[in-house]
Design a protein around this motif. Structure first.
Motif, PDB file in Angstrom:
ATOM      1  N   GLY A 114     -31.461  26.233   8.062  1.00 28.19           N
ATOM      2  CA  GLY A 114     -31.204  26.623   6.680  1.00 28.19           C
ATOM      3  C   GLY A 114     -31.658  25.564   5.691  1.00 28.19           C
ATOM      4  O   GLY A 114     -32.281  25.870   4.665  1.00 28.19           O
TER       5      GLY A 114
ATOM      6  N   GLU B  61     -30.385  42.745   2.339  1.00 26.74           N
ATOM      7  CA  GLU B  61     -30.897  41.672   1.469  1.00 26.74           C
ATOM      8  C   GLU B  61     -31.851  42.242   0.434  1.00 26.74           C
ATOM      9  O   GLU B  61     -31.818  41.853  -0.736  1.00 26.74           O
TER      10      GLU B  61
ATOM     11  N   THR C 115     -35.092  34.622   5.939  1.00 28.66           N
ATOM     12  CA  THR C 115     -33.723  34.512   6.480  1.00 28.66           C
ATOM     13  C   THR C 115     -33.634  34.939   7.939  1.00 28.66           C
ATOM     14  O   THR C 115     -32.531  35.065   8.486  1.00 28.66           O
TER      15      THR C 115
ATOM     16  N   ASP D 194     -26.132  30.709   5.142  1.00 27.24           N
ATOM     17  CA  ASP D 194     -27.415  30.126   4.741  1.00 27.24           C
ATOM     18  C   ASP D 194     -28.312  31.179   4.085  1.00 27.24           C
ATOM     19  O   ASP D 194     -29.051  30.879   3.140  1.00 27.24           O
ATOM     20  N   SER D 195     -28.243  32.399   4.583  1.00 25.47           N
ATOM     21  CA  SER D 195     -29.042  33.487   3.999  1.00 25.47           C
ATOM     22  C   SER D 195     -28.627  33.735   2.557  1.00 25.47           C
ATOM     23  O   SER D 195     -29.473  33.862   1.662  1.00 25.47           O
TER      24      SER D 195
ATOM     25  N   SER E 243     -39.165  41.161   4.080  1.00 25.28           N
ATOM     26  CA  SER E 243     -37.909  41.125   4.835  1.00 25.28           C
ATOM     27  C   SER E 243     -37.677  42.443   5.555  1.00 25.28           C
ATOM     28  O   SER E 243     -38.029  43.515   5.066  1.00 25.28           O
TER      29      SER E 243
ATOM     30  N   LEU F 172     -31.645  32.496   9.938  1.00 23.37           N
ATOM     31  CA  LEU F 172     -30.501  31.893   9.253  1.00 23.37           C
ATOM     32  C   LEU F 172     -29.220  32.681   9.506  1.00 23.37           C
ATOM     33  O   LEU F 172     -29.257  33.894   9.717  1.00 23.37           O
TER      34      LEU F 172
END
Length: 506
Positions: free
Chosen positions: A147, A205, A171, A178-179, A200, A174
């Motif tokens: 991260g 997210e 991410t 951390d994400s 992604s 992660l």
């Protein structure tokens, strides 16, 4: 001036007769966070490699307009000098160098050709403050978690006066905390006027952060969804990504009466001499025939270490406690003994540990069971092809040829090859460590369907996953780990995200 910082018009790219991109159009407004989504192999990374100069001008057709100027990027430095910086999923940091050296590598602070280390450290501190990372510039990269390394990559990009920041699966490796920190940083950079493109597969997210989301399928632009119009939602993204609606991301299977215990651990403890501590402690765990058991927990909770200690103890941990396979005590000294007892392990790091990227599909699928295609020490090439072709069909591996190098496959297809490799050994228990990391929703559905088929055939599965939805959607029972210990066991009926998080943070 145009409201768009970037326009890519009619981009077409071919590889030896295969059209990877076909007349793709892609527009990004200044100061927005624009997500690029699509299945593995859809062409997302190819499009970004064209934008960043990895594939030089002339190797594709179409135009790149950046800040109202037509660009001809012949190398990566050309795009960087214009203000376009890309951060790949595999971080490009030097582990034995310090934070400040990594931030300014290739962009060194100097006076008349002489490096100014003092100013480099001062400027590094300013950039670390910008990305909200509290580490000293002198810290070595190898002493930091993934991260924090990701934030250093962003600091490195900011040192180059970035105007358009591209993040490819930022991410993927992660944990949830951390994400979320990374996504919050992107929102902060947006306030500072920096435009972001994010690739992604994590739809939650995308929904939480994207102002716009462009969907690419089979090398073509399908649509651009606008958050301000309420268009960015899971159903719309999935439908456009895969060309069909997936009513339930986690395919259902009928509940059946479970069989005998395939594996049972009692007071299982693994001590790591290098770390000088237990990585697993007093583990009591069992898995029955025809059952999927999920193991949840935060990064560093000991899930992978537990799997490795079961699968032949390749890390040479000092082990205590008992391990029973079908009621028989075992003491594996090598992974080959675990395989012989019917245990297989699909690693979370398919590129580093799971596959031979420079070998073809058939070589990879048969690699863990060469005896199965050999006679008197000689490999039967025709049998190898037949076996590989069987798994290509049953797992839905998308490839033009079994001779295709695994390193050239998409992430989802690489994972299917890794799965085929271990299915060929004929396991009773399959340990899947992060089975869908870095792959798209369509490929995930296919992996889940294969898991259900294996369970129906009487196999047992341990699934380690950082995605709580995946653990809840696929598991019959769930063990939650923290600090190398099992903090709780939940049935699928009683489990929810809140209970898992509570146990994982004990």
């Amino acid at each position: 001036m145009s409201e768009y910082i970037l326009e890519m018009r009619q981009i077409t790219k071919e590889f030896t007769g295969v059209k990877a991109l076909s007349n793709v159009n892609f527009k990004v407004k200044k100061g927005e966070i624009h997500c690029l989504v699509g299945e593995n192999g859809a062409g997302k990374s190819t499009l970004m490699k064209i934008l960043s100069g990895v594939y030089p001008y002339g190797s594709y057709t179409g135009d790149i307009i950046f800040n109202d100027k037509v660009q001809q990027f012949n190398k990566i430095n050309d795009s960087v000098e214009t203000g376009v910086v890309i951060i790949y999923q595999e971080l490009a940091l030097f582990p034995d160098l310090s934070v400040y050296e990594n931030i300014f590598i290739g962009n060194e602070v100097n006076h008349s050709g002489i490096l100014d280390f003092n100013k480099t450290i001062v400027e590094s501190k300013k950039l670390l403050d910008k990305v909200k990372l509290k580490v000293t510039p002198e810290t070595l990269i190898k002493d930091l978690g993934v991260g924090k390394q990701q934030l250093i990559e962003i600091a490195k990009a900011l040192s180059k006066d970035v105007k358009l920041l591209i993040l490819d699966e930022p991410t993927a490796a992660l944990n949830e905390d951390d994400s979320e920190n990374l996504l919050e940083l992107l929102r902060e950079l947006k306030k500072q006027g920096i435009t972001c493109i994010m690739i992604s597969h994590k739809l939650k997210e995308v929904i939480s952060i994207a102002d716009k989301a462009t969907v690419i399928r089979d090398g073509e632009t399908i649509c651009t969804l606008d958050a301000s119009k309420g268009e960015i939602n899971e159903g719309a993204i999935i439908k456009n990504m895969v060309g069909r609606e997936i009513e339930d991301i986690y395919p259902k299977r009928e509940k059946k009466v479970l069989g005998e215990k395939v594996i049972e651990l009692s007071k299982w403890t693994a001590y790591d001499p290098q770390l000088g501590r237990n990585v697993s402690k007093d583990i009591d765990l069992h898995v029955r025939k025809g059952e999927i058991v999920g193991i949840a927990g935060l990064m560093g909770s000991g899930r992978t270490e537990l799997a490795l200690s079961i699968f032949g103890n390749s890390k040479s941990y000092k082990l205590q406690g008992s391990l029973l396979v079908e009621g028989i005590p075992v003491n594996f000294k090598h992974t080959s003994q675990a395989i012989k007892s019917g245990i297989a392990y699909v690693t979370e790091d398919r590129k580093g540990d799971g596959l031979f990227l420079l070998q073809d599909i058939k070589n990879n699928i048969t690699a863990a069971n060469l005896k199965g295609i050999s006679s008197n020490g000689i490999i039967n090439v025709n049998e190898e092809i037949n076996i590989a072709d069987h798994y290509k069909g049953s797992l839905g591996i998308k490839t033009s040829s079994l001779q295709q190098l695994v390193g050239n496959l998409s992430g989802g297809n690489q994972q299917k090859v890794s799965l085929g490799k271990w299915l060929f050994v004929g396991p009773k228990l399959l340990i899947l460590d992060e089975p869908t990391r870095g792959i798209d929703v369509g490929a995930k559905f296919e992996i889940y369907s294969v898991m259900n088929e294996l369970i129906d055939q009487g196999m047992s599965i341990i699934m380690i996953s950082s995605e709580l939805g995946e653990v809840l959607g696929m598991s019959d029972r769930i063990y939650v780990m923290a600090e190398g210990e099992i903090k709780g066991e939940l049935s699928s009926e009683e489990a929810d995200q809140e209970k898992i998080i509570q146990l994982a943070t004990q």
